[in-house]
Design an enzyme around this catalytic site. Structure first.
Site, PDB file in Angstrom:
ATOM      1  N   LYS A   1      74.003  93.180  74.937  1.00 52.66           N
ATOM      2  CA  LYS A   1      73.056  92.574  74.048  1.00 52.66           C
ATOM      3  C   LYS A   1      72.725  93.317  72.840  1.00 52.66           C
ATOM      4  O   LYS A   1      72.704  94.405  72.889  1.00 52.66           O
ATOM      5  CB  LYS A   1      71.683  91.949  74.850  1.00 52.66           C
TER       6      LYS A   1
ATOM      7  N   SER B   1      66.635  84.085  74.584  1.00 53.47           N
ATOM      8  CA  SER B   1      67.163  84.856  73.680  1.00 53.47           C
ATOM      9  C   SER B   1      68.471  85.389  74.048  1.00 53.47           C
ATOM     10  O   SER B   1      69.487  85.734  73.072  1.00 53.47           O
ATOM     11  CB  SER B   1      66.326  85.890  72.945  1.00 53.47           C
TER      12      SER B   1
ATOM     13  N   SER C   1      63.699  85.335  78.562  1.00 54.61           N
ATOM     14  CA  SER C   1      64.877  85.273  77.962  1.00 54.61           C
ATOM     15  C   SER C   1      66.184  85.781  78.831  1.00 54.61           C
ATOM     16  O   SER C   1      67.197  85.818  78.208  1.00 54.61           O
ATOM     17  CB  SER C   1      64.807  86.312  76.603  1.00 54.61           C
TER      18      SER C   1
HETATM   19  N1  GLN Z   1      61.634  82.108  74.124  1.00 56.07           N
HETATM   20  C1  GLN Z   1      60.607  83.239  74.173  1.00 56.07           C
HETATM   21  C2  GLN Z   1      60.079  83.558  72.853  1.00 56.07           C
HETATM   22  O1  GLN Z   1      60.844  82.955  71.890  1.00 56.07           O
HETATM   23  C3  GLN Z   1      60.785  84.439  75.062  1.00 56.07           C
HETATM   24  C4  GLN Z   1      61.996  85.333  74.293  1.00 56.07           C
HETATM   25  C5  GLN Z   1      62.212  86.571  75.287  1.00 56.07           C
HETATM   26  O2  GLN Z   1      62.059  86.513  76.449  1.00 56.07           O
HETATM   27  N2  GLN Z   1      62.681  87.423  74.499  1.00 56.07           N
HETATM   28  O3  GLN Z   1      59.457  84.481  72.319  1.00 56.07           O
END
Ligand code: GLN
EC number: 6.3.5.7
Length: 493
Positions: A79, A159, A183
Protein backbone atom coordinates in the site's frame (compact mmCIF):
# COMPACT_ATOMS: atom_id res chain seq x y z
CA UNK A 1 -4.26 -15.95 -15.11
CA UNK A 2 -1.26 -18.23 -15.40
CA UNK A 3 -0.82 -21.23 -13.10
CA UNK A 4 1.86 -19.51 -11.08
CA UNK A 5 -0.26 -16.53 -10.08
CA UNK A 6 -3.06 -18.81 -8.94
CA UNK A 7 -0.90 -20.28 -6.16
CA UNK A 8 -1.61 -19.15 -2.60
CA UNK A 9 1.33 -18.00 -0.49
CA UNK A 10 1.40 -21.33 1.34
CA UNK A 11 1.39 -23.28 -1.96
CA UNK A 12 4.03 -21.06 -3.57
CA UNK A 13 6.21 -21.27 -0.46
CA UNK A 14 6.16 -25.06 -0.55
CA UNK A 15 6.84 -25.24 -4.29
CA UNK A 16 9.72 -22.75 -3.99
CA UNK A 17 11.29 -24.75 -1.20
CA UNK A 18 10.87 -27.97 -3.18
CA UNK A 19 12.52 -26.15 -6.13
CA UNK A 20 9.51 -26.96 -8.35
CA UNK A 21 9.27 -23.27 -9.27
CA UNK A 22 11.62 -20.30 -9.01
CA UNK A 23 11.03 -16.92 -7.42
CA UNK A 24 12.13 -15.32 -10.69
CA UNK A 25 9.46 -17.13 -12.72
CA UNK A 26 6.84 -16.44 -10.07
CA UNK A 27 7.70 -12.74 -10.00
CA UNK A 28 7.77 -12.51 -13.79
CA UNK A 29 4.31 -14.12 -13.93
CA UNK A 30 2.93 -11.50 -11.56
CA UNK A 31 4.60 -8.66 -13.48
CA UNK A 32 2.95 -9.77 -16.70
CA UNK A 33 -0.41 -10.23 -14.96
CA UNK A 34 -0.12 -6.66 -13.64
CA UNK A 35 0.79 -5.35 -17.06
CA UNK A 36 -2.25 -7.01 -18.60
CA UNK A 37 -4.73 -5.99 -15.89
CA UNK A 38 -3.67 -2.68 -14.45
CA UNK A 39 -5.12 -0.56 -17.23
CA UNK A 40 -8.56 -1.91 -16.30
CA UNK A 41 -8.22 -2.15 -12.52
CA UNK A 42 -5.79 0.68 -11.59
CA UNK A 43 -4.68 -1.26 -8.50
CA UNK A 44 -0.98 -0.38 -8.81
CA UNK A 45 0.18 3.20 -9.02
CA UNK A 46 3.85 2.18 -9.31
CA UNK A 47 5.27 -1.12 -10.51
CA UNK A 48 8.87 -1.77 -9.43
CA UNK A 49 9.73 -4.41 -12.03
CA UNK A 50 13.53 -4.17 -11.87
CA UNK A 51 13.61 -4.19 -8.11
CA UNK A 52 11.17 -7.12 -8.03
CA UNK A 53 13.31 -9.20 -10.40
CA UNK A 54 16.49 -8.33 -8.45
CA UNK A 55 14.85 -9.34 -5.19
CA UNK A 56 13.53 -12.56 -6.77
CA UNK A 57 17.00 -13.44 -8.03
CA UNK A 58 18.42 -12.94 -4.55
CA UNK A 59 15.63 -15.16 -3.18
CA UNK A 60 16.46 -17.91 -5.64
CA UNK A 61 20.10 -17.71 -4.52
CA UNK A 62 19.10 -17.98 -0.85
CA UNK A 63 16.82 -20.93 -1.60
CA UNK A 64 19.67 -22.64 -3.46
CA UNK A 65 21.96 -22.00 -0.50
CA UNK A 66 19.40 -23.41 1.94
CA UNK A 67 18.83 -20.03 3.63
CA UNK A 68 15.19 -19.40 2.76
CA UNK A 69 13.24 -17.00 4.98
CA UNK A 70 9.60 -17.48 5.95
CA UNK A 71 8.39 -15.53 2.90
CA UNK A 72 11.27 -16.30 0.59
CA UNK A 73 10.44 -15.40 -3.00
CA UNK A 74 6.80 -14.43 -2.33
CA UNK A 75 5.76 -11.40 -4.47
CA UNK A 76 3.76 -8.81 -2.54
CA UNK A 77 2.04 -5.51 -3.27
CA UNK A 78 2.58 -2.65 -0.83
CA UNK A 79 0.00 0.00 0.00
CA UNK A 80 1.31 3.46 -0.89
CA UNK A 81 1.02 4.48 2.79
CA UNK A 82 4.12 2.43 3.72
CA UNK A 83 7.45 4.21 3.42
CA UNK A 84 9.64 2.27 0.98
CA UNK A 85 13.21 3.43 0.57
CA UNK A 86 13.83 5.18 -2.73
CA UNK A 87 10.39 4.19 -4.02
CA UNK A 88 7.22 6.25 -4.58
CA UNK A 89 5.50 6.87 -1.21
CA UNK A 90 2.75 9.45 -1.49
CA UNK A 91 -0.26 8.07 0.42
CA UNK A 92 -1.84 8.61 -3.03
CA UNK A 93 -1.84 12.36 -2.42
CA UNK A 94 -0.77 15.16 -4.73
CA UNK A 95 0.86 17.00 -1.82
CA UNK A 96 3.58 14.34 -1.55
CA UNK A 97 4.51 14.65 -5.23
CA UNK A 98 7.84 13.04 -5.97
CA UNK A 99 8.41 11.83 -2.41
CA UNK A 100 10.74 8.86 -2.17
CA UNK A 101 11.77 8.29 1.45
CA UNK A 102 15.30 7.57 2.55
CA UNK A 103 13.97 5.00 5.01
CA UNK A 104 11.97 1.78 4.99
CA UNK A 105 8.92 1.25 7.22
CA UNK A 106 9.44 -1.39 9.89
CA UNK A 107 6.60 -3.56 8.56
CA UNK A 108 7.96 -3.66 5.01
CA UNK A 109 11.51 -4.16 6.31
CA UNK A 110 10.25 -7.17 8.29
CA UNK A 111 8.76 -8.60 5.08
CA UNK A 112 11.99 -8.10 3.11
CA UNK A 113 13.99 -9.60 5.98
CA UNK A 114 11.86 -12.72 5.58
CA UNK A 115 12.60 -12.85 1.85
CA UNK A 116 9.46 -11.32 0.31
CA UNK A 117 9.64 -9.60 -3.10
CA UNK A 118 8.17 -6.13 -3.74
CA UNK A 119 6.08 -5.85 -6.92
CA UNK A 120 5.14 -2.20 -6.46
CA UNK A 121 2.97 0.32 -4.65
CA UNK A 122 -0.78 -0.02 -4.45
CA UNK A 123 -3.51 2.55 -4.95
CA UNK A 124 -5.50 3.74 -1.93
CA UNK A 125 -7.75 6.56 -0.77
CA UNK A 126 -5.76 9.76 -0.24
CA UNK A 127 -4.10 9.55 3.21
CA UNK A 128 -6.29 6.47 3.83
CA UNK A 129 -9.42 8.59 4.14
CA UNK A 130 -12.32 6.91 2.40
CA UNK A 131 -14.31 3.74 1.93
CA UNK A 132 -14.33 3.40 -1.85
CA UNK A 133 -10.81 4.20 -3.09
CA UNK A 134 -12.26 7.14 -5.00
CA UNK A 135 -10.36 9.88 -3.13
CA UNK A 136 -6.99 8.77 -4.56
CA UNK A 137 -5.02 11.33 -6.56
CA UNK A 138 -4.42 8.48 -9.02
CA UNK A 139 -8.07 7.79 -9.76
CA UNK A 140 -10.37 5.04 -8.53
CA UNK A 141 -9.52 1.36 -8.28
CA UNK A 142 -12.02 -0.90 -10.04
CA UNK A 143 -13.24 -3.96 -8.19
CA UNK A 144 -12.45 -7.17 -10.14
CA UNK A 145 -15.92 -8.35 -9.09
CA UNK A 146 -18.99 -7.45 -11.14
CA UNK A 147 -22.61 -8.25 -10.45
CA UNK A 148 -23.88 -11.22 -12.45
CA UNK A 149 -24.78 -10.13 -15.97
CA UNK A 150 -23.70 -6.53 -15.39
CA UNK A 151 -20.84 -4.42 -16.74
CA UNK A 152 -21.19 -1.72 -14.10
CA UNK A 153 -17.89 -0.79 -12.49
CA UNK A 154 -17.89 -1.37 -8.73
CA UNK A 155 -15.63 0.04 -6.02
CA UNK A 156 -13.27 -2.35 -4.18
CA UNK A 157 -13.90 -0.54 -0.88
CA UNK A 158 -11.32 1.61 0.84
CA UNK A 159 -9.01 2.84 1.87
CA UNK A 160 -6.93 -0.26 1.00
CA UNK A 161 -8.81 -0.70 -2.30
CA UNK A 162 -5.68 -1.30 -4.38
CA UNK A 163 -4.51 -3.98 -1.94
CA UNK A 164 -7.86 -5.79 -1.97
CA UNK A 165 -8.33 -5.58 -5.75
CA UNK A 166 -4.76 -6.74 -6.43
CA UNK A 167 -5.17 -9.74 -4.14
CA UNK A 168 -8.59 -10.68 -5.57
CA UNK A 169 -7.38 -10.36 -9.18
CA UNK A 170 -4.17 -12.32 -8.46
CA UNK A 171 -1.91 -9.35 -9.19
CA UNK A 172 0.15 -10.20 -6.10
CA UNK A 173 0.33 -13.16 -3.73
CA UNK A 174 -0.67 -10.94 -0.81
CA UNK A 175 -0.63 -7.27 0.15
CA UNK A 176 0.02 -4.92 3.01
CA UNK A 177 -2.81 -2.67 4.11
CA UNK A 178 -3.74 -0.40 7.01
CA UNK A 179 -6.91 0.03 9.03
CA UNK A 180 -7.88 3.14 10.98
CA UNK A 181 -11.64 2.60 10.91
CA UNK A 182 -12.14 -0.40 8.65
CA UNK A 183 -9.75 0.06 5.73
CA UNK A 184 -8.51 -3.53 5.79
CA UNK A 185 -11.75 -5.30 6.63
CA UNK A 186 -14.23 -3.41 4.43
CA UNK A 187 -12.25 -3.77 1.16
CA UNK A 188 -11.57 -7.42 2.04
CA UNK A 189 -15.32 -7.96 2.41
CA UNK A 190 -16.01 -6.18 -0.92
CA UNK A 191 -13.54 -8.34 -2.84
CA UNK A 192 -13.95 -11.83 -1.33
CA UNK A 193 -10.53 -11.67 0.35
CA UNK A 194 -9.37 -12.07 3.95
CA UNK A 195 -8.17 -9.03 5.89
CA UNK A 196 -7.06 -8.78 9.50
CA UNK A 197 -6.56 -5.63 11.54
CA UNK A 198 -4.39 -6.82 14.39
CA UNK A 199 -4.49 -5.42 17.92
CA UNK A 200 -3.25 -1.83 18.21
CA UNK A 201 0.46 -2.18 18.93
CA UNK A 202 0.93 -5.56 17.22
CA UNK A 203 2.63 -4.05 14.16
CA UNK A 204 4.96 -1.08 14.26
CA UNK A 205 3.58 2.12 12.77
CA UNK A 206 7.09 3.45 12.14
CA UNK A 207 7.55 4.64 8.58
CA UNK A 208 3.83 4.40 7.78
CA UNK A 209 2.29 7.75 6.79
CA UNK A 210 0.14 8.72 9.80
CA UNK A 211 -3.61 9.30 9.51
CA UNK A 212 -4.98 8.99 13.09
CA UNK A 213 -2.12 7.72 15.22
CA UNK A 214 -4.19 6.26 18.08
CA UNK A 215 -6.25 4.18 15.63
CA UNK A 216 -3.89 3.27 12.75
CA UNK A 217 -2.73 -0.35 12.46
CA UNK A 218 -1.08 -2.26 9.64
CA UNK A 219 -2.22 -5.71 8.61
CA UNK A 220 -2.39 -8.03 5.61
CA UNK A 221 -5.00 -8.66 2.91
CA UNK A 222 -4.69 -12.20 1.54
CA UNK A 223 -6.51 -14.81 -0.50
CA UNK A 224 -7.29 -17.03 2.46
CA UNK A 225 -6.99 -17.27 6.21
CA UNK A 226 -3.75 -19.27 6.11
CA UNK A 227 -2.02 -16.69 3.93
CA UNK A 228 -3.21 -13.88 6.22
CA UNK A 229 -1.73 -15.78 9.19
CA UNK A 230 1.58 -16.26 7.36
CA UNK A 231 1.81 -12.57 6.43
CA UNK A 232 0.91 -11.21 9.86
CA UNK A 233 3.57 -13.40 11.46
CA UNK A 234 6.19 -11.62 9.35
CA UNK A 235 4.72 -8.11 9.61
CA UNK A 236 4.30 -8.01 13.40
CA UNK A 237 7.11 -7.01 15.76
CA UNK A 238 7.96 -4.84 18.69
CA UNK A 239 9.96 -1.83 17.52
CA UNK A 240 12.07 0.64 19.47
CA UNK A 241 11.07 3.26 16.88
CA UNK A 242 7.34 2.98 17.78
CA UNK A 243 6.73 3.18 21.52
CA UNK A 244 3.12 2.02 21.04
CA UNK A 245 4.30 -1.29 19.58
CA UNK A 246 4.04 -4.03 22.16
CA UNK A 247 6.78 -6.32 23.40
CA UNK A 248 4.99 -9.64 23.25
CA UNK A 249 6.19 -12.71 21.35
CA UNK A 250 4.59 -13.04 17.91
CA UNK A 251 2.85 -16.43 17.86
CA UNK A 252 3.11 -18.91 15.02
CA UNK A 253 -0.36 -17.93 13.75
CA UNK A 254 -0.54 -20.61 11.10
CA UNK A 255 -0.44 -23.26 13.83
CA UNK A 256 -3.81 -22.12 15.16
CA UNK A 257 -5.58 -23.19 11.96
CA UNK A 258 -7.46 -26.44 12.33
CA UNK A 259 -7.73 -26.22 16.12
CA UNK A 260 -11.06 -27.14 17.63
CA UNK A 261 -13.67 -24.55 18.62
CA UNK A 262 -15.03 -26.82 21.37
CA UNK A 263 -15.62 -24.93 24.57
CA UNK A 264 -15.38 -21.54 22.84
CA UNK A 265 -17.98 -18.88 23.47
CA UNK A 266 -18.95 -16.67 20.53
CA UNK A 267 -20.81 -13.45 21.33
CA UNK A 268 -23.51 -12.11 19.00
CA UNK A 269 -24.10 -8.39 19.57
CA UNK A 270 -27.65 -7.34 19.02
CA UNK A 271 -26.58 -3.80 18.09
CA UNK A 272 -24.83 -4.77 14.83
CA UNK A 273 -27.87 -4.16 12.65
CA UNK A 274 -28.76 -1.04 10.69
CA UNK A 275 -31.89 0.23 8.99
CA UNK A 276 -32.03 -0.81 5.39
CA UNK A 277 -29.44 -3.55 5.80
CA UNK A 278 -30.16 -6.18 3.12
CA UNK A 279 -31.87 -9.28 4.49
CA UNK A 280 -29.13 -11.39 2.97
CA UNK A 281 -26.60 -9.95 5.38
CA UNK A 282 -28.73 -10.94 8.35
CA UNK A 283 -29.10 -14.38 6.75
CA UNK A 284 -25.37 -14.69 6.22
CA UNK A 285 -24.80 -13.78 9.85
CA UNK A 286 -27.22 -16.52 10.96
CA UNK A 287 -25.42 -18.92 8.64
CA UNK A 288 -22.11 -17.99 10.25
CA UNK A 289 -23.61 -18.62 13.68
CA UNK A 290 -24.78 -22.07 12.53
CA UNK A 291 -21.32 -22.96 11.16
CA UNK A 292 -19.61 -22.03 14.41
CA UNK A 293 -22.20 -23.93 16.42
CA UNK A 294 -21.64 -26.99 14.24
CA UNK A 295 -17.93 -26.69 14.94
CA UNK A 296 -18.61 -26.95 18.66
CA UNK A 297 -18.73 -23.31 19.78
CA UNK A 298 -21.32 -22.03 22.19
CA UNK A 299 -23.29 -19.02 20.96
CA UNK A 300 -24.30 -16.31 23.42
CA UNK A 301 -26.18 -13.08 22.87
CA UNK A 302 -24.35 -10.03 24.12
CA UNK A 303 -24.97 -6.32 24.22
CA UNK A 304 -22.51 -3.61 23.18
CA UNK A 305 -24.79 -0.68 23.98
CA UNK A 306 -22.45 2.15 23.02
CA UNK A 307 -22.04 0.89 19.46
CA UNK A 308 -24.48 3.52 18.19
CA UNK A 309 -22.15 6.32 19.26
CA UNK A 310 -19.06 4.78 17.68
CA UNK A 311 -19.38 6.27 14.22
CA UNK A 312 -19.95 9.89 15.33
CA UNK A 313 -17.19 9.56 17.93
CA UNK A 314 -14.79 8.09 15.34
CA UNK A 315 -15.53 10.95 12.94
CA UNK A 316 -14.38 13.37 15.65
CA UNK A 317 -11.32 11.50 16.96
CA UNK A 318 -9.95 10.46 13.54
CA UNK A 319 -10.21 13.92 11.88
CA UNK A 320 -8.82 15.57 15.03
CA UNK A 321 -5.69 13.43 14.89
CA UNK A 322 -5.52 13.78 11.11
CA UNK A 323 -5.63 17.58 11.26
CA UNK A 324 -2.63 17.48 13.56
CA UNK A 325 -0.70 14.83 11.60
CA UNK A 326 -1.29 16.55 8.26
CA UNK A 327 -0.07 19.94 9.53
CA UNK A 328 3.45 18.87 8.51
CA UNK A 329 2.69 19.05 4.78
CA UNK A 330 3.58 22.62 4.05
CA UNK A 331 5.63 22.58 0.85
CA UNK A 332 8.88 23.35 2.65
CA UNK A 333 10.84 20.12 2.99
CA UNK A 334 9.39 17.70 0.46
CA UNK A 335 6.53 17.11 -1.93
CA UNK A 336 4.53 19.69 -3.80
CA UNK A 337 5.30 23.40 -3.55
CA UNK A 338 3.20 26.14 -5.07
CA UNK A 339 5.04 29.46 -4.86
CA UNK A 340 3.38 32.44 -3.16
CA UNK A 341 4.14 36.06 -2.45
CA UNK A 342 5.42 35.18 1.04
CA UNK A 343 5.78 32.03 3.12
CA UNK A 344 2.21 32.06 4.49
CA UNK A 345 0.88 32.45 0.98
CA UNK A 346 3.11 29.58 -0.18
CA UNK A 347 1.72 27.32 2.61
CA UNK A 348 -1.84 28.19 1.72
CA UNK A 349 -1.43 27.70 -2.00
CA UNK A 350 0.46 24.45 -1.54
CA UNK A 351 -2.12 22.97 0.81
CA UNK A 352 -5.02 24.20 -1.31
CA UNK A 353 -3.57 22.54 -4.42
CA UNK A 354 -2.10 19.49 -2.71
CA UNK A 355 -4.99 18.07 -0.69
CA UNK A 356 -8.17 16.60 -2.18
CA UNK A 357 -11.71 17.45 -1.10
CA UNK A 358 -12.15 14.65 1.44
CA UNK A 359 -8.81 15.34 3.11
CA UNK A 360 -9.66 19.04 3.33
CA UNK A 361 -13.01 18.16 4.88
CA UNK A 362 -11.27 16.06 7.55
CA UNK A 363 -8.72 18.78 8.30
CA UNK A 364 -11.52 21.30 8.75
CA UNK A 365 -13.59 19.01 10.98
CA UNK A 366 -10.52 18.12 13.01
CA UNK A 367 -9.41 21.71 13.46
CA UNK A 368 -12.92 22.69 14.47
CA UNK A 369 -13.37 19.97 17.12
CA UNK A 370 -9.97 20.77 18.63
CA UNK A 371 -10.45 24.53 18.71
CA UNK A 372 -10.87 26.43 21.98
CA UNK A 373 -14.51 26.50 22.98
CA UNK A 374 -15.41 23.35 21.05
CA UNK A 375 -12.77 21.00 22.41
CA UNK A 376 -14.81 20.02 25.49
CA UNK A 377 -18.06 19.65 23.60
CA UNK A 378 -16.66 17.48 20.81
CA UNK A 379 -13.18 16.04 21.22
CA UNK A 380 -13.30 15.42 24.97
CA UNK A 381 -16.80 14.00 24.70
CA UNK A 382 -15.73 11.67 21.89
CA UNK A 383 -12.81 10.42 24.00
CA UNK A 384 -15.22 9.61 26.81
CA UNK A 385 -17.46 7.72 24.39
CA UNK A 386 -14.39 5.86 23.20
CA UNK A 387 -13.74 4.66 26.76
CA UNK A 388 -17.34 3.44 27.03
CA UNK A 389 -17.10 1.55 23.73
CA UNK A 390 -13.94 -0.13 24.95
CA UNK A 391 -15.66 -1.01 28.22
CA UNK A 392 -18.58 -2.67 26.41
CA UNK A 393 -16.10 -5.10 24.85
CA UNK A 394 -14.21 -5.62 28.11
CA UNK A 395 -17.43 -6.57 29.88
CA UNK A 396 -18.29 -9.09 27.15
CA UNK A 397 -14.84 -10.67 27.29
CA UNK A 398 -14.91 -10.62 31.08
CA UNK A 399 -18.18 -12.58 30.97
CA UNK A 400 -16.36 -15.38 29.15
CA UNK A 401 -16.83 -14.48 25.48
CA UNK A 402 -13.80 -15.55 23.39
CA UNK A 403 -14.72 -13.80 20.12
CA UNK A 404 -17.57 -11.78 18.66
CA UNK A 405 -19.22 -12.47 15.30
CA UNK A 406 -20.77 -9.63 13.25
CA UNK A 407 -21.32 -8.76 9.60
CA UNK A 408 -18.26 -6.98 8.15
CA UNK A 409 -20.15 -4.35 6.16
CA UNK A 410 -23.78 -3.22 5.84
CA UNK A 411 -23.80 -3.87 2.06
CA UNK A 412 -21.86 -5.49 -0.77
CA UNK A 413 -19.69 -3.42 -3.15
CA UNK A 414 -21.44 -0.40 -4.67
CA UNK A 415 -20.98 1.40 -7.97
CA UNK A 416 -18.13 3.74 -8.86
CA UNK A 417 -19.22 7.42 -8.73
CA UNK A 418 -22.46 6.63 -6.90
CA UNK A 419 -24.41 9.90 -6.94
CA UNK A 420 -26.13 9.32 -3.64
CA UNK A 421 -22.86 8.78 -1.84
CA UNK A 422 -21.09 11.65 -3.56
CA UNK A 423 -23.85 14.02 -2.47
CA UNK A 424 -23.65 13.07 1.20
CA UNK A 425 -20.32 12.15 2.79
CA UNK A 426 -22.09 10.85 5.89
CA UNK A 427 -23.62 8.07 3.76
CA UNK A 428 -20.11 7.04 2.78
CA UNK A 429 -19.09 7.07 6.46
CA UNK A 430 -21.88 4.55 7.19
CA UNK A 431 -19.74 1.89 5.51
CA UNK A 432 -17.62 1.84 8.64
CA UNK A 433 -20.46 1.22 11.05
CA UNK A 434 -19.42 -2.35 11.96
CA UNK A 435 -15.68 -1.79 11.85
CA UNK A 436 -14.86 1.48 13.67
CA UNK A 437 -15.76 0.15 17.13
CA UNK A 438 -12.84 -2.26 16.85
CA UNK A 439 -10.33 0.55 16.17
CA UNK A 440 -11.82 2.69 18.93
CA UNK A 441 -11.24 -0.20 21.36
CA UNK A 442 -7.83 -1.16 19.91
CA UNK A 443 -8.97 -4.77 19.37
CA UNK A 444 -8.11 -7.24 16.59
CA UNK A 445 -10.74 -7.88 13.89
CA UNK A 446 -10.75 -10.14 10.85
CA UNK A 447 -13.02 -10.08 7.81
CA UNK A 448 -13.56 -13.41 6.09
CA UNK A 449 -15.67 -14.06 2.97
CA UNK A 450 -18.78 -16.05 3.84
CA UNK A 451 -20.93 -16.07 0.71
CA UNK A 452 -22.28 -14.21 -2.30
CA UNK A 453 -25.36 -12.01 -2.37
CA UNK A 454 -28.11 -12.35 -4.96
CA UNK A 455 -26.18 -10.07 -7.30
CA UNK A 456 -23.30 -12.53 -7.15
CA UNK A 457 -21.08 -10.22 -5.08
CA UNK A 458 -19.02 -11.31 -2.07
CA UNK A 459 -20.12 -10.62 1.51
CA UNK A 460 -17.92 -10.95 4.58
CA UNK A 461 -18.31 -11.72 8.23
CA UNK A 462 -16.20 -10.09 10.94
CA UNK A 463 -14.74 -11.71 14.03
CA UNK A 464 -13.56 -9.46 16.86
CA UNK A 465 -11.12 -10.77 19.45
CA UNK A 466 -9.48 -9.99 22.76
CA UNK A 467 -6.33 -7.88 22.72
CA UNK A 468 -3.42 -9.85 21.23
CA UNK A 469 -5.58 -12.92 20.66
CA UNK A 470 -5.30 -12.96 16.87
CA UNK A 471 -4.84 -16.75 17.09
CA UNK A 472 -8.48 -17.22 18.09
CA UNK A 473 -9.54 -15.07 15.12
CA UNK A 474 -7.49 -17.14 12.69
CA UNK A 475 -8.79 -20.48 13.93
CA UNK A 476 -12.41 -19.29 13.99
CA UNK A 477 -12.22 -17.56 10.60
CA UNK A 478 -10.70 -20.74 9.21
CA UNK A 479 -13.79 -22.68 10.29
CA UNK A 480 -15.99 -20.16 8.44
CA UNK A 481 -13.76 -20.36 5.37
CA UNK A 482 -13.91 -24.14 5.34
CA UNK A 483 -17.70 -24.07 5.55
CA UNK A 484 -18.23 -21.21 3.08
CA UNK A 485 -15.54 -22.05 0.53
CA UNK A 486 -13.38 -19.51 -1.26
CA UNK A 487 -14.57 -16.93 -3.78
CA UNK A 488 -12.89 -15.60 -6.91
CA UNK A 489 -14.17 -13.11 -9.47
CA UNK A 490 -14.75 -14.23 -13.05
CA UNK A 491 -11.98 -12.70 -15.15
CA UNK A 492 -13.08 -9.90 -17.51
CA UNK A 493 -10.03 -7.65 -17.45
N1 GLN B 1 -13.40 4.73 5.95
C1 GLN B 1 -12.81 5.22 7.17
C2 GLN B 1 -12.39 6.65 6.98
O1 GLN B 1 -12.54 7.15 5.93
C3 GLN B 1 -11.68 4.35 7.60
C4 GLN B 1 -10.43 4.60 6.87
C5 GLN B 1 -9.30 3.74 7.33
O2 GLN B 1 -9.49 2.74 8.05
N2 GLN B 1 -8.11 4.14 6.96
O3 GLN B 1 -11.90 7.26 7.88
Amino acid sequence: MSELTSLTIAEARDKLRAKEITATDLTAAYLSAIEAANGALNAYIKVTSDKALDMAKASDARIAAGNAGALEGIPLGIKDLFGTEGVHTQACSHILDGFEPRYESTVTQNLWNDGAVMLGKLNMDEFAMGSSNETSHYGPVINPWRATGSNQQLVPGGSSGGSAAAVAAHLCAGATATDTGGSIRQPAAFTGTVGIKPTYGRCSRWGVVAFASSLDQAGPIARDVRDAAILLKSMASVDAKDTTSVDLPVPHYEASLGQSLKGMKIGIPNEYRVDGMPEEIEKLWQQGIAWLKDAGAEIVNISLPHTRYALPAYYIVAPAEASSNLARYDGVRYGLRVDGKDIADMYEKTRAAGFGTEVKRRIMIGTYVLSAGYYDAYYLQAQKVRTLIKRDFELAFHAGVDAILTPATPSSAFGVADEDLAADPVKMYLNDIFTVTVNMAGLPGIAVPAGLDKKGLPLGLQLIGKPFDEETLFKTAHVIEQAAGKFSPAKWW
